[in-house]
Design a protein around this motif. Structure first.
Motif, PDB file in Angstrom:
ATOM      1  N   SER A  41      -6.667  -2.500   4.136  1.00 47.13           N
ATOM      2  CA  SER A  41      -5.389  -3.216   4.145  1.00 47.13           C
ATOM      3  C   SER A  41      -5.617  -4.592   3.544  1.00 47.13           C
ATOM      4  O   SER A  41      -6.757  -4.992   3.320  1.00 47.13           O
ATOM      5  CB  SER A  41      -4.921  -3.453   5.576  1.00 47.13           C
ATOM      6  OG  SER A  41      -4.411  -2.310   6.150  1.00 47.13           O
ATOM      7  N   ALA A  42      -4.547  -5.346   3.374  1.00 44.81           N
ATOM      8  CA  ALA A  42      -4.657  -6.739   2.931  1.00 44.81           C
ATOM      9  C   ALA A  42      -5.276  -7.569   4.048  1.00 44.81           C
ATOM     10  O   ALA A  42      -5.147  -7.243   5.221  1.00 44.81           O
ATOM     11  CB  ALA A  42      -3.279  -7.269   2.578  1.00 44.81           C
ATOM     12  N   THR A  47      -0.072  -9.961   3.566  1.00 42.30           N
ATOM     13  CA  THR A  47       1.172  -9.332   3.106  1.00 42.30           C
ATOM     14  C   THR A  47       2.386 -10.169   3.529  1.00 42.30           C
ATOM     15  O   THR A  47       3.301 -10.401   2.735  1.00 42.30           O
ATOM     16  CB  THR A  47       1.281  -7.886   3.643  1.00 42.30           C
ATOM     17  OG1 THR A  47       0.073  -7.195   3.312  1.00 42.30           O
ATOM     18  CG2 THR A  47       2.460  -7.156   3.039  1.00 42.30           C
ATOM     19  N   GLU A  74      -4.178  -5.753  -1.113  1.00 40.51           N
ATOM     20  CA  GLU A  74      -5.168  -4.701  -0.897  1.00 40.51           C
ATOM     21  C   GLU A  74      -6.235  -4.721  -1.987  1.00 40.51           C
ATOM     22  O   GLU A  74      -7.375  -4.328  -1.763  1.00 40.51           O
ATOM     23  CB  GLU A  74      -4.479  -3.331  -0.848  1.00 40.51           C
ATOM     24  CG  GLU A  74      -3.944  -2.921   0.528  1.00 40.51           C
ATOM     25  CD  GLU A  74      -2.784  -3.748   1.044  1.00 40.51           C
ATOM     26  OE1 GLU A  74      -2.159  -4.477   0.242  1.00 40.51           O
ATOM     27  OE2 GLU A  74      -2.486  -3.674   2.255  1.00 40.51           O
ATOM     28  N   PHE A 136      -1.927   1.544   0.796  1.00 42.19           N
ATOM     29  CA  PHE A 136      -0.534   1.078   0.759  1.00 42.19           C
ATOM     30  C   PHE A 136       0.099   1.145  -0.631  1.00 42.19           C
ATOM     31  O   PHE A 136       1.241   0.777  -0.802  1.00 42.19           O
ATOM     32  CB  PHE A 136      -0.563  -0.345   1.336  1.00 42.19           C
ATOM     33  CG  PHE A 136       0.659  -1.216   1.300  1.00 42.19           C
ATOM     34  CD1 PHE A 136       1.866  -0.820   1.875  1.00 42.19           C
ATOM     35  CD2 PHE A 136       0.593  -2.490   0.726  1.00 42.19           C
ATOM     36  CE1 PHE A 136       2.955  -1.686   1.888  1.00 42.19           C
ATOM     37  CE2 PHE A 136       1.684  -3.350   0.743  1.00 42.19           C
ATOM     38  CZ  PHE A 136       2.861  -2.948   1.319  1.00 42.19           C
ATOM     39  N   ARG A 150       5.774  -0.983   4.975  1.00 39.48           N
ATOM     40  CA  ARG A 150       4.870  -1.751   5.841  1.00 39.48           C
ATOM     41  C   ARG A 150       3.988  -0.815   6.668  1.00 39.48           C
ATOM     42  O   ARG A 150       4.452   0.202   7.156  1.00 39.48           O
ATOM     43  CB  ARG A 150       5.652  -2.676   6.780  1.00 39.48           C
ATOM     44  CG  ARG A 150       6.431  -3.792   6.086  1.00 39.48           C
ATOM     45  CD  ARG A 150       5.603  -4.615   5.119  1.00 39.48           C
ATOM     46  NE  ARG A 150       4.409  -5.242   5.668  1.00 39.48           N
ATOM     47  CZ  ARG A 150       4.354  -6.444   6.238  1.00 39.48           C
ATOM     48  NH1 ARG A 150       5.449  -7.169   6.356  1.00 39.48           N
ATOM     49  NH2 ARG A 150       3.214  -6.939   6.702  1.00 39.48           N
ATOM     50  N   GLY A 151       2.745  -1.197   6.801  1.00 38.11           N
ATOM     51  CA  GLY A 151       1.810  -0.357   7.554  1.00 38.11           C
ATOM     52  C   GLY A 151       1.321   0.848   6.769  1.00 38.11           C
ATOM     53  O   GLY A 151       0.684   1.746   7.316  1.00 38.11           O
ATOM     54  N   GLY A 152       1.612   0.879   5.469  1.00 36.45           N
ATOM     55  CA  GLY A 152       1.353   2.076   4.667  1.00 36.45           C
ATOM     56  C   GLY A 152      -0.104   2.418   4.419  1.00 36.45           C
ATOM     57  O   GLY A 152      -0.406   3.513   3.942  1.00 36.45           O
ATOM     58  N   SER A 153      -1.031   1.512   4.769  1.00 38.93           N
ATOM     59  CA  SER A 153      -2.443   1.847   4.555  1.00 38.93           C
ATOM     60  C   SER A 153      -2.892   3.018   5.430  1.00 38.93           C
ATOM     61  O   SER A 153      -3.774   3.786   5.044  1.00 38.93           O
ATOM     62  CB  SER A 153      -3.337   0.644   4.858  1.00 38.93           C
ATOM     63  OG  SER A 153      -3.032  -0.385   3.972  1.00 38.93           O
ATOM     64  N   ASP A 154      -2.319   3.140   6.612  1.00 37.32           N
ATOM     65  CA  ASP A 154      -2.614   4.297   7.462  1.00 37.32           C
ATOM     66  C   ASP A 154      -2.254   5.576   6.719  1.00 37.32           C
ATOM     67  O   ASP A 154      -2.989   6.566   6.753  1.00 37.32           O
ATOM     68  CB  ASP A 154      -1.762   4.268   8.742  1.00 37.32           C
ATOM     69  CG  ASP A 154      -2.255   3.239   9.747  1.00 37.32           C
ATOM     70  OD1 ASP A 154      -3.427   2.851   9.667  1.00 37.32           O
ATOM     71  OD2 ASP A 154      -1.453   2.845  10.612  1.00 37.32           O
TER      72      ASP A 154
HETATM   73  N1  ASP Z   1      -0.745  -4.658   4.044  1.00 38.74           N
HETATM   74  C1  ASP Z   1       0.334  -3.777   4.283  1.00 38.74           C
HETATM   75  C2  ASP Z   1       1.172  -4.311   5.438  1.00 38.74           C
HETATM   76  O1  ASP Z   1       0.854  -5.308   6.025  1.00 38.74           O
HETATM   77  C3  ASP Z   1      -0.124  -2.383   4.531  1.00 38.74           C
HETATM   78  C4  ASP Z   1      -0.958  -2.179   5.770  1.00 38.74           C
HETATM   79  O2  ASP Z   1      -1.559  -3.097   6.291  1.00 38.74           O
HETATM   80  O3  ASP Z   1      -0.998  -1.068   6.276  1.00 38.74           O
HETATM   81  O4  ASP Z   1       2.174  -3.720   5.769  1.00 38.74           O
END
Ligand code: ASP
Ligand code: MG
Length: 593
Positions: A41-42, A47, A74, A136, A150-154
């Motif tokens: 992730s970042a 982000t 990222e 992401f 958002r949260g797309g790295s998962d």
């Molecule tokens: N950096 C992106 C976010 O903060 C993706 C991630 O962290 O999953 O949403």
């Protein structure tokens, strides 16, 4: 050789020291003889900072340029991670989404993955390198950079694990696993060794924000075992997989959503199409609807209750006012200070008395239940905001969630091995094309049930507990339970039981209503229950609405509704079961697995 995907979230790569610590984990896995793909992730809140910068310049920056900007976060952590691994004397290569070949559609800022190419990653892995993938992000047909929401790295991590056939996807985060409930709310919450995908999906949508929901849907669809663990220690975390921790236990976890708002449409004419009319108006405003409960009232009118996020209340009420006028309903009420408490467990589908135990415990604690909705693996109740914490603690205790069940199966990460049999990478990749689509597993018709409803339930604790104590003492198995608020704050409680117990249940309820000063009782000796179950019901919020629409078009009246993350249940006119099944099958034909 085993292949491990390790994902490090923002807090795990927040500074260079943490990046080095994460790099050591990757190197250790490599030294243990695994092939390793790291998804990053970042760094920290990067982000968020990038989003702030954009908004200093424009209120609504172009979405394409947002993705250009956000994807840099990222890329920074990926390059630093690769450097860190080099500094530890190992080979690594960082790759952007485009370099890997993660193809998405063109919906900037919430793009959906269409395909992933594994060639470049495989080549690097076969050369003994650790592959670092920027989470992401992807690219569309025209090579525009996209991001996955958002949260797309998962999502990236689980998708890569699926296409590479990884043995496990490790999610490193700032908590050491999944707990029976949020330990910040209840310190007695217990760390779980395992949890099933379905339980995690329900809990995640109920406020247990451990992982991005879409990524759990993926993992379930492709049977990717997920190990959620701490980036700051080496302790074993929680395995998310098909099997629950203790299959004979009714409840795995409990969750609280603190600030919801309830809206009730009163006195809706009991005829086909009314639920659809209400919910399509709200959906048109793009307002996510949470708990939906409907039951038939006396006098041929129904009440429909649902909850929305408090922030959406004003817009929701405007839409409801329109629907009330159009339908000739009596009016509507709302309460903006309610909380939802839920228990979730795969085991409750095979046990009786779970709802009764929950209602009894809450009644002893003096907690009043405004709304009730049950599904196969979840029971939710709506309580006043002031009673939320007490209610959560009460149910946590009632199911002894603070103690590990005797039958709990431990989790040994060294024994993880992928059990997918006979499915080759090509097949997975071709399925990836529809990976993010809604998948309906099953549409079931149950024609064995009868409905009992008790109207005018006084607004005080203990009625539901009394009803289900008596029903269960009589040996009657209860399936679907719904309760919604009716007129003058009195509630309507409906539930289904086997047809063979109809007369007995009706008599029992009649006696009880007299003693408890409620009523009248209404009932149907035969109700048809339809269940649409699958994956992505929440992220494709239209499932419930499409269900109502399709039944409305077929002229089928809906008597009961409840919804959950993995299921929409409706009870309809007992004569119309097969019709309803056929029209739902037609409506969801494209989405059937
Ligand atoms: N950096 C992106 C976010 O903060 C993706 C991630 O962290 O999953 O949403
Ligand atoms: Mg994150």
């Amino acid at each position: 050789m085993t292949l491990i995907v390790q994902k490090f979230g923002g807090t795990s790569v927040a500074d260079t020291k943490k990046i080095l610590a994460a790099a050591r984990k990757a190197v250790r896995a490599r030294q243990d003889g695994n092939q390793v793909v790291v998804v990053v992730s970042a760094m920290g809140h990067n982000t968020d900072h990038l989003i702030e910068l954009a908004h200093e310049i424009a209120d609504e920056p172009p979405a394409r340029e947002m993705d250009m900007l956000l994807s840099t976060g990222e890329q920074v952590s990926g390059a630093l991670m690769a450097m860190a691994i080099h500094s530890l004397g190992h080979e690594a290569i960082s790759l952007t989404g485009a370099q890997i070949g993660i193809r998405t559609d063109s919906t900037h800022t919430k793009a959906r993955i269409k395909s992933i190419s594994t060639d470049r990653m495989r080549r690097a892995l076969d050369q003994g390198r650790i592959v670092i993938a920027a989470g992401f992000q992807g690219i569309d047909e025209e090579f525009n950079i996209t991001t996955l929401g958002r949260g797309g790295s998962d999502t990236t991590a689980v998708a890569l694990a699926a296409v590479l056939g990884a043995d496990v996807c490790e999610i490193y985060t700032d908590v050491d696993g999944v707990y029976t409930t949020d330990p910040r709310i209840l310190p007695e919450a217990r760390h779980m060794a395992r949890i099933s995908y379905d339980e995690m999906l329900e809990l995640a949508s109920l406020g247990a924000a451990v992982m991005h929901n879409r990524s759990i849907e993926f993992a379930k669809k492709f049977s990717v075992p997920i190990h959620v663990r701490s980036s700051f220690s080496d302790t074993v975390g929680t395995l998310i997989a098909t099997e629950p921790e203790a299959p004979d236990h009714p409840v795995a976890g409990a969750a609280l959503v603190k600030s919801e708002a309830r809206v009730t449409v009163l006195g809706v004419p009991d005829r086909p199409g009314t639920s659809y009319a209400v919910f399509s108006k709200i959906a048109a405003q793009l307002i996510p609807i949470d708990m939906i409960v409907q039951n038939v009232g006396a006098d041929g009118r129904a009440d429909i209750s649902f909850t929305v996020d408090k922030a959406d209340l004003a817009k929701t009420l405007a839409a409801v006012a329109e629907a009330v006028q159009q339908l000739g309903a009596e009016g509507f009420t709302h309460d903006e200070n309610v909380s939802k408490v839920s228990v979730v467990g795969l085991g409750m589908a095979r046990q009786t008395g779970v709802a009764r135990r929950m209602f009894r415990a809450l009644s002893m604690a003096g907690v009043n239940l405004q709304m009730i909705s049950t599904s196969e693996i979840k029971i939710s109740v709506l309580v006043s905001g002031a009673e939320a914490q007490t209610a959560l603690r009460t149910v946590h205790q009632a199911f002894h969630l603070e103690q590990a069940p005797a039958s709990a199966v431990a989790f040994d990460p060294r024994q993880i091995a992928r059990t997918r049999d006979g499915e080759d990478a090509l097949a997975i990749v071709s399925r990836l094309q529809q990976m993010e689509d809604l998948t309906i597993d099953d549409i079931e018709l149950d024609e064995t049930q009868a409905r009992l409803s008790i109207n005018g339930v006084p607004d005080r604790p203990g009625i539901a507990a009394a009803v289900f104590d008596e029903i269960s003492q009589a040996g009657i198995f209860v399936d679907m339970i719904v309760q919604s608020i009716g007129r003058e704050g009195r509630a309507n409680l409906s539930f289904t039981i086997p047809q063979s117990h109809y007369a007995q249940g009706l008599k029992l309820l009649d006696d009880l209503a007299q003693r408890m000063d409620c009523g009248p009782i209404t009932s149907s000796p035969k109700i048809a229950k339809l269940s649409v179950s699958g994956i992505g019901m929440r992220s494709h919020a239209g499932v419930a609405i499409r269900t109502f629409e399709c039944l409305a078009q077929a002229g089928i009246n809906v008597e009961m509704i409840n919804t959950s993350e993995v299921r929409v249940n409706v009870g309809v006119d007992g004569q119309r079961g097969p019709d309803a099944l056929a029209s739902l099958q037609r409506a969801f034909a494209e989405n059937q697995r």
